[in-house]
Motif scaffolding. Structure first.
Motif, PDB file in Angstrom:
ATOM      1  N   ALA A 230      26.203 -80.905 -24.272  1.00 36.44           N
ATOM      2  CA  ALA A 230      24.747 -80.991 -24.364  1.00 36.44           C
ATOM      3  C   ALA A 230      24.411 -82.429 -24.724  1.00 36.44           C
ATOM      4  N   LEU A 231      23.554 -83.063 -23.907  1.00 37.35           N
ATOM      5  CA  LEU A 231      23.170 -84.448 -24.141  1.00 37.35           C
ATOM      6  C   LEU A 231      21.686 -84.532 -24.469  1.00 37.35           C
ATOM      7  N   ASP A 232      21.304 -85.541 -25.282  1.00 37.30           N
ATOM      8  CA  ASP A 232      19.882 -85.765 -25.561  1.00 37.30           C
ATOM      9  C   ASP A 232      19.301 -86.729 -24.523  1.00 37.30           C
ATOM     10  N   GLU A 233      18.034 -87.100 -24.732  1.00 35.69           N
ATOM     11  CA  GLU A 233      17.345 -87.951 -23.743  1.00 35.69           C
ATOM     12  C   GLU A 233      18.015 -89.321 -23.574  1.00 35.69           C
ATOM     13  N   GLN A 234      18.702 -89.778 -24.638  1.00 32.22           N
ATOM     14  CA  GLN A 234      19.389 -91.079 -24.552  1.00 32.22           C
ATOM     15  C   GLN A 234      20.796 -90.945 -23.957  1.00 32.22           C
ATOM     16  N   GLY A 235      21.155 -89.718 -23.573  1.00 29.10           N
ATOM     17  CA  GLY A 235      22.490 -89.507 -23.020  1.00 29.10           C
ATOM     18  C   GLY A 235      23.575 -89.442 -24.069  1.00 29.10           C
ATOM     19  N   HIS A 236      23.201 -89.150 -25.320  1.00 26.67           N
ATOM     20  CA  HIS A 236      24.179 -89.016 -26.390  1.00 26.67           C
ATOM     21  C   HIS A 236      24.525 -87.545 -26.599  1.00 26.67           C
ATOM     22  N   VAL A 237      25.753 -87.298 -27.035  1.00 28.79           N
ATOM     23  CA  VAL A 237      26.246 -85.930 -27.160  1.00 28.79           C
ATOM     24  C   VAL A 237      25.607 -85.238 -28.360  1.00 28.79           C
ATOM     25  N   LEU A 238      25.036 -84.067 -28.095  1.00 31.80           N
ATOM     26  CA  LEU A 238      24.547 -83.212 -29.184  1.00 31.80           C
ATOM     27  C   LEU A 238      25.670 -82.290 -29.641  1.00 31.80           C
ATOM     28  N   ASN A 239      26.345 -81.688 -28.687  1.00 28.01           N
ATOM     29  CA  ASN A 239      27.536 -80.908 -29.014  1.00 28.01           C
ATOM     30  C   ASN A 239      28.447 -80.844 -27.803  1.00 28.01           C
ATOM     31  N   ALA A 240      29.695 -80.545 -28.074  1.00 32.82           N
ATOM     32  CA  ALA A 240      30.714 -80.544 -27.021  1.00 32.82           C
ATOM     33  C   ALA A 240      31.645 -79.358 -27.233  1.00 32.82           C
ATOM     34  N   GLN A 241      32.136 -78.832 -26.103  1.00 31.67           N
ATOM     35  CA  GLN A 241      33.164 -77.797 -26.171  1.00 31.67           C
ATOM     36  C   GLN A 241      34.201 -78.087 -25.105  1.00 31.67           C
ATOM     37  N   ILE A 242      35.455 -78.055 -25.513  1.00 32.86           N
ATOM     38  CA  ILE A 242      36.555 -78.383 -24.600  1.00 32.86           C
ATOM     39  C   ILE A 242      37.581 -77.274 -24.703  1.00 32.86           C
ATOM     40  N   VAL A 243      37.916 -76.650 -23.590  1.00 30.92           N
ATOM     41  CA  VAL A 243      38.910 -75.578 -23.580  1.00 30.92           C
ATOM     42  C   VAL A 243      40.092 -76.020 -22.726  1.00 30.92           C
TER      43      VAL A 243
END
Lengths: 432, 183
Positions: free
Chosen positions: A360-373
């Protein structure tokens, strides 16, 4: 009538697997009462580390989850990020990403086949011991590994944690001379890859058919590498965005690596699963080579994974040649995507199986949260299920050393990457 | 023609760059010598992409954390190579395993030498300028030591493990370690 076995077997350190893991088995009255594949590699907390990072940092950071499959992490990440930006890479970028990924398959599979797995089948306890009697085969494998590294380096500047991938494409396109040199090396190695398939097929492979679900991608009528839908040999066919509706990750108390289930059942990802689901999409000449070995796919025998890897080495080499046949160095290597906020998904076929990312990215393209499987997490439950079946069939009254070795061989069939599997731990901080 | 292969080991990060930086300098130093081949390897097993044979000689160059003063370059035979006390996740194919593979493939361990430069053991980050200065000193030290080894090999066809040979050769070539307090 003999007494039924009761006792415990511990393998404190698994040899010839990447990372730190152990195997504990409790046997009661001739049955396996408890079996734990214990991963104690420290968690790396990558999903938390990525929060607040810009998109390019994500691509460069996730490559550091693993030193043997950095390209896979970068490709799943960039696919997810580009999906948020509603960006479709150019055909050139899609093709070259597929070539770069082929390089990773080649180097990872070559290392596994020759230095980790083959010693098992030939009765050696290490690759150096095997090399004394099979020097040509070992050198061939290391040359093939080198070709894989060369492909990655051509696109990414270096083979460990390459830096070429960016949203929109690549930072630079390899020049014509570099590509010509690479193509020559790939072409010269095709015969060696063919010989490798023939050699692996002659290894004394145990019979051990089991019932399991093979999960992989299926990609637009071609052998899956860089995208597609998630499918199984039991009828699953879903978009990658639907992953969480069918697959569940969870923690077990004895392992820092998460486990995963498909509709509450263990499942297999990796080369054998890919081959089982996509055999028809291999080139006809490669299928002829496979058929000449006498080994049939789909296969229910995990010990055929070593052959699946040898097959994929050949496929990756020929695919790399095909995709670079009319290489144009003047191509613009990237198109700048327009950043926006959103949630996106990427799923690609790492050497060890499907690697699923969600950001999930914000308007600036920064990560809000990440999930990696990662694939090794997804195989944990299947590995334990396999071990119970395989060791029981092998004979629980066998000497402990024999059981230990057989258990390690079963685990090595999955080529687990334990560093990848421990990237995550549920993390909460209370501050007073 | 017997070749001498010099393989710089390392990565693009921090002190781990020193092996690569020294190898890059050595490549320029010996660019006119067809018998000398220099390469930078991210994995030791990548050496097998070269047409190396048991007739050839090998020098691995790298950084190390031991007990000597930072900046000191040391030479090791394969027998004297200290065991790795900490194993990083590199899929198990480290320098020791690679040397074992070479031995299994018929390479004489007398033709394999390791030259490593001591780097600081502390993990506290230094100011960028300080780090670059110290890194350059370490690279210079490593380059000088390997250059001396290679020049001896070019002259005598063997590595200089003999103390007698070494002393007289050092008197003629004047190899120095960085002064105390450089790091």
């Amino acid at each position: 009538m003999s007494d039924l076995r009761t006792g415990e077997i511990h393998v404190p350190i698994l040899a010839r697997v990447e990372g730190e893991g152990a195997l504990d088995i409790r046997i009661r009255d001739g049955h396996i009462d408890e079996l734990h594949l214990r991963i104690f590699e420290p968690p790396r907390l990558f999903e938390k580390l990525l929060e607040g990072r810009p998109a390019q940092d994500v691509i460069d950071s996730v490559a550091r989850i693993c030193g043997i499959c950095p390209v896979a992490y970068q490709m799943s990440a960039v696919a997810a990020i580009e999906s948020i930006f509603n960006f479709t890479p150019t055909p050139w970028v899609q093709a070259m990403r597929r070539v770069m990924y082929c390089g990773e398959w080649i180097q990872s599979h070559s290392l596994h086949v020759h230095l980790l797995a083959a010693p098992d089948f030939l009765g050696f306890n290490s690759a150096p011991a095997m090399a004394k009697q099979f020097p040509l085969e070992v050198r061939r494998g290391l040359r093939l590994q080198g070709i894989g590294n060369d492909i990655i380096r051509t696109f990414g500047g270096r083979s460990v944690h390459p830096v070429g991938v960016r949203p929109g494409g690549f930072f630079r396109a390899p020049d014509a001379a570099a590509m010509a040199t690479l193509r020559q090396k790939i072409h010269e190695s095709l015969n060696e890859a063919r010989d490798l398939i023939a050699w692996v097929a002659t290894l004394p492979i145990p019979e051990d058919d089991q019932d399991f679900t093979s999960v992989s991608l299926r990609q637009n009528g071609e052998y899956p590498i860089t995208g597609g839908r998630i499918v199984s040999d039991r009828g699953l066919d879903i978009a990658i965005e639907e992953y969480e509706q069918h697959f569940r990750e969870f923690q077990v108390p004895y392992s820092t690596a998460l486990h995963a289930l498909l509709d509450d059942q263990p499942y297999l990802v990796g080369p054998l699963a890919r081959l089982n689901n996509n055999y028809a999409y291999l080139p006809a000449d490669l299928r002829q080579l496979i058929e000449a070995t006498g080994i049939r796919f789909p296969s229910r025998n995990m010990f055929h994974s070593i052959l699946a890897r040898a097959i994929e080495i050949h496929y990756a080499l020929s695919e790399s040649l095909r995709l670079t046949e009319n290489y144009d160095a003047r191509t613009t290597p990237y198109v700048e995507p327009i950043q926006c906020a959103g949630i996106g998904y990427g799923c690609t076929e790492a050497p060890r199986g499907i690697l699923w990312h969600r950001y999930a990215l914000d308007e600036q393209g920064h990560v809000l949260n990440a999930q990696i499987v990662p694939p090794t997490s997804q195989n944990q439950a299947r590995m334990e299920e396999d071990l119970k079946t395989s060791l029981t069939r092998f004979g629980l009254d066998q000497p402990d050393d024999a059981l230990r070795l057989h258990g390690e061989m079963v685990i090595r069939n999955y080529d687990p990457c334990i560093s990848c599997a421990t990237h995550f731990l549920d993390f909460r901080a209370e501050r007073q | 023609m017997n070749r001498l292969y010099i393989f710089g080991l390392g990565s693009p990060y921090g002190w781990d760059q020193v092996g690569w930086l020294a190898a890059d300098q050595l490549r320029q130093t010996f660019s006119g010598q067809p018998a000398i081949v220099v390469d930078m390897l991210s994995r030791p097993t990548n050496l097998f992409s070269h047409p190396i044979t048991p007739m050839d000689w090998v020098i691995f160059i790298d950084s190390m954390m031991g007990k000597a003063r930072p900046g000191t370059a040391q030479r090791f035979t394969t027998l004297a190579l200290p065991p790795a006390h900490q194993k990083f996740s590199s899929h198990g194919i480290d320098l020791n395993t690679t040397i074992a593979l070479l031995a299994s493939l018929g390479f004489s361990t007398e033709k394999i030498q390791i030259v490593a430069v001591e780097i600081p053991a502390d993990t506290e980050p230094s100011p960028e300028q300080t780090f670059r200065r110290c890194q350059a000193l370490a690279t210079q030290s490593l380059h000088a030591e390997v250059k001396s080894c290679v020049e001896y090999w070019l002259q005598f066809g063997v590595y200089r493990f003999s103390t007698t040979h070494e002393l007289s050769f050092r008197q003629n070539t004047h190899v120095e370690s960085p002064p105390a307090g450089s790091f």
